[in-house]
Scaffold this active site. Structure first.
Site, PDB file in Angstrom:
ATOM      1  N   THR A  37       0.870  -1.177   0.000  1.00  0.00           N
ATOM      2  CA  THR A  37       0.000   0.000   0.000  1.00  0.00           C
ATOM      3  C   THR A  37       0.909   1.231   0.000  1.00  0.00           C
ATOM      4  OG1 THR A  37      -0.003   0.274   2.399  1.00  0.00           O
ATOM      5  CG2 THR A  37      -1.646  -1.258   1.478  1.00  0.00           C
ATOM      6  N   SER A  86      -2.542   1.615   9.500  1.00  0.00           N
ATOM      7  CA  SER A  86      -2.005   1.963  10.822  1.00  0.00           C
ATOM      8  C   SER A  86      -2.194   3.421  11.242  1.00  0.00           C
ATOM      9  CB  SER A  86      -0.509   1.638  10.847  1.00  0.00           C
ATOM     10  OG  SER A  86       0.191   2.531   9.988  1.00  0.00           O
ATOM     11  N   THR A 126      -1.740  -2.882  19.583  1.00  0.00           N
ATOM     12  CA  THR A 126      -1.357  -1.518  19.962  1.00  0.00           C
ATOM     13  C   THR A 126      -1.939  -1.153  21.331  1.00  0.00           C
ATOM     14  OG1 THR A 126      -1.784   0.803  19.414  1.00  0.00           O
ATOM     15  CG2 THR A 126      -3.332  -0.782  18.535  1.00  0.00           C
ATOM     16  N   ASP A 127      -1.278  -0.226  22.012  1.00  0.00           N
ATOM     17  CA  ASP A 127      -1.829   0.251  23.290  1.00  0.00           C
ATOM     18  C   ASP A 127      -3.128   1.031  23.082  1.00  0.00           C
ATOM     19  OD1 ASP A 127      -0.742   2.553  22.134  1.00  0.00           O
ATOM     20  OD2 ASP A 127       0.439   3.137  23.894  1.00  0.00           O
ATOM     21  N   GLU A 128      -3.380   1.447  21.823  1.00  0.00           N
ATOM     22  CA  GLU A 128      -4.597   2.251  21.576  1.00  0.00           C
ATOM     23  C   GLU A 128      -5.881   1.457  21.802  1.00  0.00           C
ATOM     24  OE1 GLU A 128      -4.739   4.842  18.229  1.00  0.00           O
ATOM     25  OE2 GLU A 128      -2.620   5.334  18.356  1.00  0.00           O
ATOM     26  N   TYR A 152      -9.493   3.208  13.791  1.00  0.00           N
ATOM     27  CA  TYR A 152      -8.260   2.399  13.764  1.00  0.00           C
ATOM     28  C   TYR A 152      -8.187   1.492  14.983  1.00  0.00           C
ATOM     29  CZ  TYR A 152      -3.418   1.253  14.900  1.00  0.00           C
ATOM     30  OH  TYR A 152      -2.279   0.582  15.282  1.00  0.00           O
ATOM     31  N   LYS A 156      -8.339  -2.661  15.464  1.00  0.00           N
ATOM     32  CA  LYS A 156      -7.269  -3.441  16.097  1.00  0.00           C
ATOM     33  C   LYS A 156      -7.825  -4.235  17.287  1.00  0.00           C
ATOM     34  CE  LYS A 156      -3.383  -3.400  15.233  1.00  0.00           C
ATOM     35  NZ  LYS A 156      -2.585  -4.226  14.271  1.00  0.00           N
ATOM     36  N   PRO A 207       2.512  21.363  12.067  1.00  0.00           N
ATOM     37  CA  PRO A 207       1.119  21.410  12.504  1.00  0.00           C
ATOM     38  C   PRO A 207       0.885  20.614  13.790  1.00  0.00           C
ATOM     39  CG  PRO A 207       1.334  19.848  10.698  1.00  0.00           C
ATOM     40  CD  PRO A 207       2.705  20.403  10.950  1.00  0.00           C
TER      41      PRO A 207
HETATM   42  P1  NAD Z   1       2.839   0.787   8.403  1.00  0.00           P
HETATM   43  O1  NAD Z   1       1.597   1.479   7.987  1.00  0.00           O
HETATM   44  O2  NAD Z   1       4.144   1.487   8.314  1.00  0.00           O
HETATM   45  O3  NAD Z   1       2.996  -0.581   7.588  1.00  0.00           O
HETATM   46  C1  NAD Z   1       1.921  -1.435   7.317  1.00  0.00           C
HETATM   47  C2  NAD Z   1       2.366  -2.421   6.253  1.00  0.00           C
HETATM   48  O4  NAD Z   1       1.280  -3.339   6.024  1.00  0.00           O
HETATM   49  C3  NAD Z   1       2.693  -1.787   4.916  1.00  0.00           C
HETATM   50  O5  NAD Z   1       3.888  -2.328   4.389  1.00  0.00           O
HETATM   51  C4  NAD Z   1       1.500  -2.132   4.033  1.00  0.00           C
HETATM   52  O6  NAD Z   1       1.824  -2.237   2.663  1.00  0.00           O
HETATM   53  C5  NAD Z   1       1.097  -3.474   4.623  1.00  0.00           C
HETATM   54  N1  NAD Z   1      -0.316  -3.814   4.374  1.00  0.00           N
HETATM   55  C6  NAD Z   1      -1.397  -3.012   4.572  1.00  0.00           C
HETATM   56  N2  NAD Z   1      -2.522  -3.654   4.221  1.00  0.00           N
HETATM   57  C7  NAD Z   1      -2.145  -4.904   3.827  1.00  0.00           C
HETATM   58  C8  NAD Z   1      -2.853  -6.035   3.369  1.00  0.00           C
HETATM   59  N3  NAD Z   1      -4.197  -6.029   3.239  1.00  0.00           N
HETATM   60  N4  NAD Z   1      -2.152  -7.151   3.054  1.00  0.00           N
HETATM   61  C9  NAD Z   1      -0.799  -7.173   3.159  1.00  0.00           C
HETATM   62  N5  NAD Z   1      -0.077  -6.130   3.574  1.00  0.00           N
HETATM   63  C10 NAD Z   1      -0.739  -5.000   3.915  1.00  0.00           C
HETATM   64  O7  NAD Z   1       2.560   0.295   9.885  1.00  0.00           O
HETATM   65  P2  NAD Z   1       3.558   0.190  11.130  1.00  0.00           P
HETATM   66  O8  NAD Z   1       3.619   1.491  11.811  1.00  0.00           O
HETATM   67  O9  NAD Z   1       4.788  -0.488  10.704  1.00  0.00           O
HETATM   68  O10 NAD Z   1       2.702  -0.791  12.072  1.00  0.00           O
HETATM   69  C11 NAD Z   1       2.835  -2.209  11.943  1.00  0.00           C
HETATM   70  C12 NAD Z   1       1.899  -2.863  12.950  1.00  0.00           C
HETATM   71  O11 NAD Z   1       2.231  -2.445  14.266  1.00  0.00           O
HETATM   72  C13 NAD Z   1       0.429  -2.499  12.744  1.00  0.00           C
HETATM   73  O12 NAD Z   1      -0.334  -3.656  12.951  1.00  0.00           O
HETATM   74  C14 NAD Z   1       0.155  -1.454  13.814  1.00  0.00           C
HETATM   75  O13 NAD Z   1      -1.188  -1.518  14.217  1.00  0.00           O
HETATM   76  C15 NAD Z   1       1.088  -1.908  14.915  1.00  0.00           C
HETATM   77  N6  NAD Z   1       1.594  -0.853  15.816  1.00  0.00           N
HETATM   78  C16 NAD Z   1       2.165   0.281  15.303  1.00  0.00           C
HETATM   79  C17 NAD Z   1       2.707   1.223  16.179  1.00  0.00           C
HETATM   80  C18 NAD Z   1       3.367   2.483  15.672  1.00  0.00           C
HETATM   81  O14 NAD Z   1       3.715   3.350  16.487  1.00  0.00           O
HETATM   82  N7  NAD Z   1       3.602   2.641  14.382  1.00  0.00           N
HETATM   83  C19 NAD Z   1       2.646   1.002  17.565  1.00  0.00           C
HETATM   84  C20 NAD Z   1       2.041  -0.156  18.040  1.00  0.00           C
HETATM   85  C21 NAD Z   1       1.534  -1.088  17.161  1.00  0.00           C
HETATM   86  O1  DAU Z   2       0.135   4.150  20.369  1.00  0.00           O
HETATM   87  C1  DAU Z   2       0.427   3.327  19.286  1.00  0.00           C
HETATM   88  C2  DAU Z   2      -0.073   3.952  18.005  1.00  0.00           C
HETATM   89  O2  DAU Z   2       0.775   5.056  17.722  1.00  0.00           O
HETATM   90  C3  DAU Z   2      -0.096   2.978  16.834  1.00  0.00           C
HETATM   91  O3  DAU Z   2      -1.007   1.948  17.108  1.00  0.00           O
HETATM   92  C4  DAU Z   2      -0.486   3.692  15.546  1.00  0.00           C
HETATM   93  O4  DAU Z   2      -0.390   2.795  14.454  1.00  0.00           O
HETATM   94  C5  DAU Z   2       0.471   4.855  15.324  1.00  0.00           C
HETATM   95  O5  DAU Z   2       0.080   5.570  14.178  1.00  0.00           O
HETATM   96  C6  DAU Z   2       0.494   5.771  16.539  1.00  0.00           C
HETATM   97  O6  DAU Z   2      -0.758   6.480  16.673  1.00  0.00           O
HETATM   98  P1  DAU Z   2      -0.825   8.040  17.079  1.00  0.00           P
HETATM   99  O7  DAU Z   2      -2.097   8.586  16.600  1.00  0.00           O
HETATM  100  O8  DAU Z   2      -0.457   8.232  18.501  1.00  0.00           O
HETATM  101  O9  DAU Z   2       0.416   8.579  16.197  1.00  0.00           O
HETATM  102  P2  DAU Z   2       0.622   9.895  15.294  1.00  0.00           P
HETATM  103  O10 DAU Z   2       2.054   9.915  14.877  1.00  0.00           O
HETATM  104  O11 DAU Z   2      -0.411  10.005  14.239  1.00  0.00           O
HETATM  105  O12 DAU Z   2       0.368  11.063  16.332  1.00  0.00           O
HETATM  106  C7  DAU Z   2       1.145  11.186  17.514  1.00  0.00           C
HETATM  107  C8  DAU Z   2       0.643  12.397  18.272  1.00  0.00           C
HETATM  108  O13 DAU Z   2       0.953  13.585  17.518  1.00  0.00           O
HETATM  109  C9  DAU Z   2      -0.868  12.425  18.448  1.00  0.00           C
HETATM  110  O14 DAU Z   2      -1.174  13.019  19.703  1.00  0.00           O
HETATM  111  C10 DAU Z   2      -1.366  13.331  17.316  1.00  0.00           C
HETATM  112  C11 DAU Z   2      -0.234  14.320  17.174  1.00  0.00           C
HETATM  113  N1  DAU Z   2      -0.018  14.878  15.837  1.00  0.00           N
HETATM  114  C12 DAU Z   2       0.085  14.019  14.794  1.00  0.00           C
HETATM  115  C13 DAU Z   2       0.318  14.495  13.516  1.00  0.00           C
HETATM  116  C14 DAU Z   2       0.399  13.534  12.344  1.00  0.00           C
HETATM  117  C15 DAU Z   2       0.147  16.251  15.657  1.00  0.00           C
HETATM  118  O15 DAU Z   2       0.048  17.032  16.626  1.00  0.00           O
HETATM  119  N2  DAU Z   2       0.367  16.728  14.395  1.00  0.00           N
HETATM  120  C16 DAU Z   2       0.453  15.909  13.309  1.00  0.00           C
HETATM  121  O16 DAU Z   2       0.652  16.410  12.165  1.00  0.00           O
END
Ligand code: NAD
Ligand code: DAU
Length: 339
Positions: A37, A86, A126-128, A152, A156, A207
């Site tokens: 994606t 995500s 995720t903790d969310e 989201y 999850k 932002p």
């Molecule tokens: P990301 O969005 O960077 O990556 C997601 C990946 O999944 C991408 O490579 C995308 O191509 C692939 N994908 C999406 N839909 C798909 C499908 N239908 N089939 C196969 N592949 C598909 O996400 P991330 O930040 O690396 O998060 C990975 C996992 O960890 C997620 O499950 C997310 O919920 C969880 N998580 C993320 C965070 C965070 O802070 N980013 C924290 C806690 C948990």
């Molecule tokens: O807690 C785990 C989660 O963390 C994961 O499960 C999610 O996949 C991951 O995207 C992340 O979610 P958040 O919503 O916390 O992350 P994000 O980076 O989008 O935002 C972090 C914080 O920053 C949140 O309070 C929103 C704020 N924010 C975000 C963006 C993109 C801003 O203030 N400005 C911005 O432009």
């Protein structure tokens, strides 16, 4: 040799995990199934493309035939499911794909795993799923009731319930990990930290949603990967683990650190319209994984954020390749909607 199906391995955390396993554990064979994606990026894994212990397959986790064929052809023993939509903001503007991938895709994987009685299914959650905490105190433990607030996190939470139900009903050997916010190399610049780094580098406004006092518990991505590995290899089936770094920071504090490191002025900060339903604070109690599995993070936030900022400075081409695609359109739409 352990044969593992990693889904979503071209994304941020998945590609860091693939890199870690291929570099540090030479007795594993990894199949990476990823739909590619907007968030999937094979550049993240370009130096591993020809590794004999690695196979990339482009495809959707919702495609049952493909998943079953992979499981059989490669005699898969364990699945680590990273694949997901995500980003919370995108789930607010378009929730359906979140149900398709995060719920139905997980169900497809679970059915394939159950029918083959594999050794382990690790669901990366995720903790969310726990909802939001007050600023004044408390942390999520594994016993905190599930109470998701965004489309989201609801998707999850639904997949976590399905995983548990497959364990309860059919004896699937599973684990669920619930991690706090990750940061580090290869994170797509829609997420707060790389977005702020990219904007600051280009002297664009940063932002900050609402008052900027929202708190996240930041964990360096490599440390999340080592925790997942511990769970995959050492945990008893049926156990859930919270993963976090004890690094609570407000968004304004994080932005301030980024601006200082890049030598940019605070005047770049712009408070914009808040995210609807914005969770105030997340904080993880990681005692269980620390005491039961002996995991601990390798870096503090102060060390990890410097490594991260410097990685983006050294990899401007990686960032440019993303920013020159559809990203600019997405960013402009989000930015305009917040004015
Ligand atoms: P990301 O969005 O960077 O990556 C997601 C990946 O999944 C991408 O490579 C995308 O191509 C692939 N994908 C999406 N839909 C798909 C499908 N239908 N089939 C196969 N592949 C598909 O996400 P991330 O930040 O690396 O998060 C990975 C996992 O960890 C997620 O499950 C997310 O919920 C969880 N998580 C993320 C965070 C965070 O802070 N980013 C924290 C806690 C948990
Ligand atoms: O807690 C785990 C989660 O963390 C994961 O499960 C999610 O996949 C991951 O995207 C992340 O979610 P958040 O919503 O916390 O992350 P994000 O980076 O989008 O935002 C972090 C914080 O920053 C949140 O309070 C929103 C704020 N924010 C975000 C963006 C993109 C801003 O203030 N400005 C911005 O432009």
């Amino acid at each position: 040799m352990k044969k593992i199906l990693v889904t979503g391995g071209a994304g941020f955390i998945g590609s860091n995990f693939v890199q870690m396993v291929l570099s540090e554990y030479h007795d594993c064979f990894l199949v990476n199934l990823d739909k590619l994606t907007y968030a999937g990026n094979l550049e993240n894994l370009s130096s591993f493309a020809d590794n004999p212990n690695y196979k990339f397959i482009k495809g959707d986790i919702c495609d049952s035939k493909l998943v079953c064929d992979i499981m059989d052809e490669y005699k898969i023993e364990a699945i680590v499911n990273f694949a997901a939509e995500s980003h919370v903001d995108r789930s607010i503007t378009g929730p359906k794909i979140f149900i398709d991938t995060n719920v139905n895709g997980t169900l497809t994987l679970l059915e394939a795993a159950r029918d083959r009685d594999i050794e382990r299914f690790v669901q990366i959650s995720t903790d969310e799923v726990y909802g939001s905490l007050e600023l004044s105190g408390g942390q999520f433990t594994e016993d905190t009731p599930i109470s998701p607030n965004s489309p989201y996190s609801a998707s999850k939470a639904a997949s976590d319930h399905l995983v548990k139900a497959f364990g309860h009903t059919w004896g699937l050997k599973y684990n669920i990990t619930r991690c706090s916010n990750n940061y580090g190399q290869y994170q797509f610049p829609e997420k707060m930290i790389p977005l702020m780094i990219n904007n600051a580098l280009n002297d664009k406004e940063l932002p900050v949603y609402g008052d900027g006092l929202y708190v996240r518990d930041w964990l360096y991505v490599y440390d999340h990967c080592t925790a997942i590995w511990k769970v995959l290899t050492d945990a008893e089936p049926g156990q859930i683990y919270n993963i976090g770094g004890c690094n609570e920071k407000s968004n304004l504090e994080v932005v301030d650190i980024i601006l200082k490191r890049l030598g940019k002025p605070k005047s770049l900060i712009k408070h914009v319209k808040d995210r609807p339903g914005h969770d105030r604070r997340y904080a993880i109690d990681a005692t269980k994984i620390i005491t039961e599995l002996g995991w601990k993070p390798s870096v503090t936030f102060e060390q990890g954020i410097i490594k991260t900022i410097d990685w983006y400075l050294e990899n401007t081409k990686w960032l440019e390749n993303i920013v020159s695609g559809d990203y600019q359109k997405y960013y402009q739409q989000m930015y305009d909607a917040r004015q």
